[in-house]
Motif scaffolding. Sequence first.
Motif, PDB file in Angstrom:
ATOM      1  N   ASP A   1      15.814  43.655 -23.678  1.00 11.90           N
ATOM      2  CA  ASP A   1      16.202  44.657 -24.666  1.00 11.90           C
ATOM      3  C   ASP A   1      16.146  44.017 -26.044  1.00 11.90           C
ATOM      4  O   ASP A   1      16.696  42.924 -26.249  1.00 11.90           O
ATOM      5  N   LEU A   2      15.503  44.679 -26.978  1.00 12.56           N
ATOM      6  CA  LEU A   2      15.410  44.186 -28.347  1.00 12.56           C
ATOM      7  C   LEU A   2      16.630  44.652 -29.126  1.00 12.56           C
ATOM      8  O   LEU A   2      17.010  45.823 -29.060  1.00 12.56           O
ATOM      9  N   SER A   3      17.254  43.747 -29.856  1.00 15.43           N
ATOM     10  CA  SER A   3      18.436  44.105 -30.639  1.00 15.43           C
ATOM     11  C   SER A   3      18.041  45.062 -31.764  1.00 15.43           C
ATOM     12  O   SER A   3      16.888  45.068 -32.220  1.00 15.43           O
ATOM     13  N   PRO A   4      18.976  45.904 -32.226  1.00 20.05           N
ATOM     14  CA  PRO A   4      18.645  46.872 -33.288  1.00 20.05           C
ATOM     15  C   PRO A   4      18.073  46.223 -34.549  1.00 20.05           C
ATOM     16  O   PRO A   4      17.218  46.812 -35.213  1.00 20.05           O
TER      17      PRO A   4
ATOM     18  N   THR B   1      25.404  45.848 -20.716  1.00 17.07           N
ATOM     19  CA  THR B   1      25.029  46.813 -21.747  1.00 17.07           C
ATOM     20  C   THR B   1      25.660  46.372 -23.057  1.00 17.07           C
ATOM     21  O   THR B   1      26.884  46.276 -23.162  1.00 17.07           O
ATOM     22  N   VAL B   2      24.830  46.092 -24.062  1.00 16.09           N
ATOM     23  CA  VAL B   2      25.295  45.564 -25.344  1.00 16.09           C
ATOM     24  C   VAL B   2      25.665  46.717 -26.270  1.00 16.09           C
ATOM     25  O   VAL B   2      24.976  47.730 -26.336  1.00 16.09           O
TER      26      VAL B   2
ATOM     27  N   ASP C   1      26.293  47.453 -32.231  1.00 14.25           N
ATOM     28  CA  ASP C   1      26.441  46.441 -33.284  1.00 14.25           C
ATOM     29  C   ASP C   1      26.276  45.021 -32.756  1.00 14.25           C
ATOM     30  O   ASP C   1      26.376  44.059 -33.526  1.00 14.25           O
ATOM     31  N   GLY C   2      26.030  44.880 -31.458  1.00 15.08           N
ATOM     32  CA  GLY C   2      25.783  43.568 -30.865  1.00 15.08           C
ATOM     33  C   GLY C   2      27.001  42.705 -30.678  1.00 15.08           C
ATOM     34  O   GLY C   2      26.876  41.534 -30.301  1.00 15.08           O
ATOM     35  N   LYS C   3      28.197  43.243 -30.872  1.00 18.92           N
ATOM     36  CA  LYS C   3      29.405  42.414 -30.827  1.00 18.92           C
ATOM     37  C   LYS C   3      30.115  42.424 -29.475  1.00 18.92           C
ATOM     38  O   LYS C   3      30.936  41.546 -29.202  1.00 18.92           O
ATOM     39  N   GLN C   4      29.838  43.424 -28.636  1.00 24.38           N
ATOM     40  CA  GLN C   4      30.549  43.568 -27.367  1.00 24.38           C
ATOM     41  C   GLN C   4      29.564  43.719 -26.211  1.00 24.38           C
ATOM     42  O   GLN C   4      28.476  44.268 -26.367  1.00 24.38           O
ATOM     43  N   LEU C   5      30.004  43.220 -25.043  1.00 25.88           N
ATOM     44  CA  LEU C   5      29.224  43.365 -23.819  1.00 25.88           C
ATOM     45  C   LEU C   5      30.030  44.165 -22.802  1.00 25.88           C
ATOM     46  O   LEU C   5      31.189  43.831 -22.523  1.00 25.88           O
ATOM     47  N   ALA C   6      29.435  45.199 -22.271  1.00 29.83           N
ATOM     48  CA  ALA C   6      29.996  45.889 -21.107  1.00 29.83           C
ATOM     49  C   ALA C   6      29.287  45.312 -19.892  1.00 29.83           C
ATOM     50  O   ALA C   6      28.052  45.380 -19.790  1.00 29.83           O
TER      51      ALA C   6
END
Length: 786
Positions: A434-437, A479-480, A483-488
């Motif tokens: 998955d590419l970050s935003p 699942t990120v 904002d890329g700060k948390q991981l589920a």
Amino acid sequence: MKNWILAFSFFLPVQAFCQSTLTIEKIMQDPKWIGTSPSSPFWSVGSDTLFFEWNPEKAPSDSIYFITLKNHNPQKASPGLKTSLIADRSVRYNTAHTAMVFAHDGDIFYKSLKRVRYVRITETADMESNPVFSFDGKKVVYQRGDDLYAWDIVSGQTSQLTRFMNSKPVKPMEKLTEEEKWLQDQQTKYMQVLRERKEKADLEKAYNEAHKVKDNIPELYSEGKPVFGLSISPDGRSVAYKLFERPKAGRATIVPNYITESGYTSDIPGRQKVGEPQSTSSLFVYDFKQDTMMKIPTDSLEGIRQIPEFYKDYPKEYERMKKEDKPKYVTFGFRSEWSADGRYLLTDIFSIDNKDRWIVLWDAYAHRLIQADHQHDEAWIGGPGMYGSLGWIDDNTIYFQSEKTGYSHLYTYDVKTNQARALTSGNYEVQSTDLSPDKKFFYITTNETDPEQKQFYRLRISDGKQERLTTMTGGNKVTVSPDGKQLAILYSFANKPWELYLQKSEPGSKAEQITDKAMSDEWKAYPWRVPDFITFEARDGAQVHARLFKPANAKPGAPAVVFVHGAGYLQNAHRWWSDAYFREYMFDNFLADHGYYVIDADYRGSAGYGRDWRTGIYRHMGGKDLNDNVDAANYLVKTFGVDPHRIGIFGGSYGGFITLMAMFTTPDVFAAGAGLRSVTEWDNYNHGYTSDILNEPYNDSIAYHRSSPIYFAEGLKGHLLMCHGIVDQNVHVQDIIKLTQRLIELKKENWQLALFPMENHGFEEPTSWMDEYKRIFNLFETVLKK
């Protein structure tokens, strides 16, 4: 003769070998007795709320629950919240990230993040979808039916961009012959009413032509073919679409259904068999600026005329194909993506024989095709990321996955320099990307630590630096947050079903458990085994990964069972919870309680071990894959002193196929076998799966003959149980019926057939599961312990 054809359940005595709190009735009851696991997590647009599906109340179906970053206690979403729910995964942003568009309940919505402007663009009975920003961010373009429409953000006006027509209008005859002109003049000369009507029609036509408002909407012709993959470039200059070319309808199968509400036997429409003609597709790009239409050419692709090696086993056909020198039939992948500047269209192309994949870019300005990558596989194209891991990082750089090294890895390709760069490498697989935003990182799941685990990493694109973010041993599905700060994290272990965790997206962060209902008190009352994770050496020197369940206080001479997982390309010797085979995991525990060693190997053809392992069954199913399971049995004999005359084998679907091949072609290894919903003749199976591995029946009969159990039934010596659902729409009951007739004609003994009248490929009713596994256990108890 000791054979029975069984149509319905009957009571089978279960002999107790030892004291166990497990029973087949308990194992095979409604799975809700185990507990309830969360699934399908997704984040809100603002990254402050995590939603997921869950069923702690054991209701008939799951509901949506959520937590917030401030309150980690799961709450059930209200009907109002569910109605208005917009997932981050469904939102598209403009380049500046100041506005977003999304589709909801078939309508299109726009929201400005800067000026807090919220607009419902459409409110119609039609289904609108796929909204994107185009015309350099000035318009929102969306799809209705097969056409594109544009909504101007400033003016609010909507305009139609395309008009798809089934076929071009029939042109009138350009010039009449002298005879035709004379005949026409005669009709109007002597027929007053006809003459008056013609004069009136001519006047109306002239008036309409003079006052016609031209809309300048280009007419695109589908010629009656299905349209898919419709997209507009970000600059609004080009529209791309694909057309399916369907072959003449082949013959479809039917599945008889004997138990119906009407009391009459009915036919369930079935699939086609392998070898039926397959659809191809073509890609078109329309240029608004130049008013030109281009069909993307494929006849110059690298290797487009390469003849597959297997044809060398058929010299006449091979020479004919060499002489004809025809390009391969191809189809375009479902994924296409424009570069941000609108110049390049990225897509992939697959040969119909699935031995080639090309990644290409269409230069919409220069009208030329650029080949970024070509992967050829004499077996078949496959592995993680081959169908979907493809996209843009910036205007000049794309990313993709390839098995070119033997393992699926992540690559970039620079359009300007025509150079590819590997971002990952090694003897492991990148299983998701998955590419970050902000397009600075990739989030990847790999089995780099070992093939039995899934761990999650953050990969910096600029220098390839990789950081491991998950640490829990087993399976981690992540699942990120936007904002890329948390991981589920959905996490599980071999004897612990999936639970939801929350963790900061930083190396070394600790995961916090959110849910705790995956294991009921009744489930936890039994000490479920963590199997031994082992490797053993196959006869060709390969290392085979397996799960091993051992009985307590076992002595030499104990019986053993080889379980063969199904699904073909699937991994089961892993350290996470087996969604596909949780019942079999419980049954393996049950067997171990009753004194059996049980081994479950990831034989050749299984997922998780790279290209060579994946394609090890090419043109011979029942070859190396069967050898691996035979070698698993031999491993138990050599390592634990298992009695070589007291070994059984069982499995479903592909596992059932291997069981039949084992009982027919290695009859001295297995004393008993249970084949469930088994393929007996690969000519009867579907095209997509079978043609990859065995090619097609009419062009590779050798592969089909040596891979189909029905041709080897005369080898049966041991005791065989066959179970099959009558309304199986995957592996049709026809397969097992034909094998049954073959066994009768061969005068074979010691076989049984149990048919389940209301079951499909995957059984649904607990009573059917119970009946099936009582039969399996009774077979092993009767044969392996005598």
